[in-house]
Design an enzyme around this catalytic site. Structure first.
Site, PDB file in Angstrom:
ATOM      1  CG  ASP A  61     -11.295  -2.661   4.827  1.00  0.00           C
ATOM      2  OD1 ASP A  61     -12.212  -1.827   4.776  1.00  0.00           O
ATOM      3  OD2 ASP A  61     -10.500  -2.866   3.881  1.00  0.00           O
TER       4      ASP A  61
ATOM      5  CE  LYS B  72     -13.336  -2.398   0.085  1.00  0.00           C
ATOM      6  NZ  LYS B  72     -13.192  -0.939   0.054  1.00  0.00           N
TER       7      LYS B  72
ATOM      8  N   GLY C 262      -4.042  -1.638   0.482  1.00  0.00           N
ATOM      9  CA  GLY C 262      -3.279  -2.863   0.732  1.00  0.00           C
ATOM     10  C   GLY C 262      -1.779  -2.673   0.735  1.00  0.00           C
TER      11      GLY C 262
ATOM     12  NE  ARG D 215       1.002  17.692   0.817  1.00  0.00           N
ATOM     13  CZ  ARG D 215       0.913  18.739   1.638  1.00  0.00           C
ATOM     14  NH1 ARG D 215       0.201  19.786   1.299  1.00  0.00           N
ATOM     15  NH2 ARG D 215       1.543  18.721   2.797  1.00  0.00           N
TER      16      ARG D 215
ATOM     17  N   GLY E 248      -3.842   3.151   2.690  1.00  0.00           N
ATOM     18  CA  GLY E 248      -2.461   3.263   3.140  1.00  0.00           C
ATOM     19  C   GLY E 248      -2.290   3.541   4.616  1.00  0.00           C
TER      20      GLY E 248
ATOM     21  N   GLY F  55      -8.002  -0.106   6.114  1.00  0.00           N
ATOM     22  CA  GLY F  55      -8.260  -1.415   5.517  1.00  0.00           C
ATOM     23  C   GLY F  55      -7.403  -2.476   6.148  1.00  0.00           C
ATOM     24  CB  SER F  56      -4.431  -4.193   4.838  1.00  0.00           C
ATOM     25  OG  SER F  56      -5.087  -4.210   3.589  1.00  0.00           O
TER      26      SER F  56
END
Lengths: 297, 203
Positions: free
Chosen positions: A29, A86, A158, A170, A219, A240-241
């Site tokens: 990102d 996005k 996030g 999983r 995550g 992402g973050s």
């Protein structure tokens, strides 16, 4: 086709093909052209252009929408690797605009505020390929039946917390393993329980894998997180973050790229994990005010 | 004979190549570290992001040993990004991007446009038509006298060979046709897998 001069664009093979090319890579990102260059320098195989990373969307609240075309064009001009962007769930006009801008992949993303509470975008009508999130196998197969060319496990964007990403991976891969053991009569029940088209369930039982690549998102904050996703069975990762909310983004980005390639080699993982500075702080699931992963139908 | 062919697996579509090789009765070996290069009869450089692959070739320590093997005559098949890596010069690349220089071609990255311009098309080859999948494909803009053009699309070279190195601008591993891989194994590399199955489907 006999004259051989004719070209066919936007075919399923061409759209799924780009997803194949991104395997084993890291999609990062970025919110500015400078960040996009840092990502490309670090070895990202693609960037996701957006106005705010998920951690900031979470903090700011309000309605999150498609990014300004001007900032997407700025990022496109800054790098030579594929650029993704996005669109809101069900917001097919945002997707039309992104296709007109020439982005390489559209993410119909739960991180943005959904525009439709029942319908996702009919993705077969587009030349540009789509990636969609999924928390379980039924959701993944429904998105594929609408034309998604790549599935990413949603995780919880996030948060810098892997627990949801692991749960979703999983769930998807565990059910695939069970379906490969099912007999033909049981497949009807699987299709019913998953709320997924029977032909896709039957294909899955035959091949033992989704018909499109499965990546992991939501995550990942460390090289070990990326390798965990890969060892669980993801074929590439979205960060992402986790990179640009850390203390020192460039070395962390490079380390996550190397960890994704060498995900089975603990010695290399130990080496690249050293001295990266503070990762993003992250939040526990009890403190998460809104579960983005619950968006999508 | 047991034939071992490496598939560079630092990033990209390496699994699709490995599946085609297995269908041809070849043992496919994922190459991520220098010790994976031992005992290979040939190697495939797959599609992916050429900039990413170039960086990872350096950080994994593969660049120097692989460069030595390729210049020493290890048969190699490069597709798309793999073709960029095999050429002598890269147009529209990054300044820190390097290539092995085993085929005397100048290659322009993403020459056909962005993903919305990616396409499928039939390719004219010396041995008939082959269906090609072009993903953000590179274009050969110049080639030297030692380069043999084996396939064209709209009169532009898309399959080339120089000695034991073969390259394609497109993705034969994505179309259900194993013939180009088979040509590489038997004709370019001169290998004869024990159980070669000419009726095998690519995917």
């Amino acid at each position: 086709m006999s004259s051989s001069a004719e070209n066919f664009t936007g075919t399923v093979r061409v759209k799924r093909g780009l997803a194949e090319m991104l395997k084993g890579g890291v999609i990062m990102d970025v919110v500015t052209p400078e960040q996009a260059r840092v990502a490309e320098d670090a070895g990202a195989c693609a960037v996701m252009a957006l106005e705010r990373v998920p951690a900031d969307i979470r903090k700011d609240g309000g309605v999150a929408r498609m990014s300004d075309p001007e900032m997407i064009e700025g990022i496109k001009a800054a790098v030579t690797i594929p650029v993704m962007a996005k669109a809101r769930i069900g917001h097919f006009v945002e997707a039309q605009i992104l296709e007109a801008l020439g982005v390489d992949f559209v993410d119909e993303s739960e991180v943005l505020t959904p525009a439709d509470e029942a319908h996702h975008i009919d993705k077969f009508g587009f030349t540009v390929p789509f990636v969609c999130g999924a928390t379980n196998l039924g959701e993944a197969l429904r998105r594929i039946s609408e034309g998604a060319c790549m599935i990413r496990s949603k995780g919880e964007a996030g948060t810098g917390n892997m627990v949801e990403a692991v749960r979703h991976l999983r769930s998807i891969l565990g059910d695939i393993r069970k379906i490969t053991q099912a007999d033909s009569a049981e497949l009807f029940d699987w299709a019913k329980r998953l709320q997924a088209p029977l032909p896709l369930v039957q294909e899955l039982a035959e091949t033992g894998k989704l018909p499109v690549p499965l990546f992991c998102a939501g995550g990942i904050a460390t090289p070990a997180d990326a390798a965990l996703a890969m060892q669980l069975g993801a074929e590439a990762v979205f960060v992402g973050s986790g990179i640009f909310k850390s203390a020192d983004p460039a070395p962390r980005a490079k380390a996550i790229v190397e960890a994704t390639t060498n995900f089975r080699d603990a010695h290399i993982l130990a080496k690249v994990s050293r001295g990266l500075g503070a990762p993003m702080t992250g939040i526990g699931m009890d403190a998460v005010n809104e579960r983005y992963a619950e968006r999508g139908w | 004979m047991n034939v071992r062919v490496g598939v560079l697996a630092v990033q990209g579509a390496f699994l699709a190549h490995a599946e085609v090789l297995c269908d041809l009765g070849v043992e496919a070996v994922e190459v991520r570290q220098p010790n994976n290069l031992e005992g290979l009869d040939a190697i495939v450089l797959p599609g992916g992001e050429s900039t990413t692959m170039s960086k990872l070739l350096v950080s994994t320590g593969l660049w120097h040993p692989l460069n030595g093997l390729l210049h020493g005559g290890l048969p190699v098949f490069g597709t798309c990004a793999g073709m960029i890596l095999l050429g002598t010069s890269i147009l529209d690349g990054r300044p820190d991007q390097s290539c092995f220089g085993v085929i005397d071609i100048a290659v322009r990255r993403n020459a056909y446009g962005r993903q919305i311009d990616s396409f499928e098309a039939d390719i004219d080859t010396a041995v008939g038509q082959f269906h090609g999948v072009f993903i953000r494909a590179p274009r050969i803009e110049a080639f030297g006298a030692k380069v043999e053009v084996l396939g064209t699309h709209n009169n532009e070279p898309v399959i080339v060979r120089q000695g034991t190195a073969l390259a394609a601008a497109f993705h034969p591993e994505l179309s259900a046709d194993v013939h180009l891989h088979q040509f590489f194994i038997t004709h370019v590399a001169g290998l004869a897998p024990a159980t070669i199955d000419t009726t095998a489907k690519g995917r």
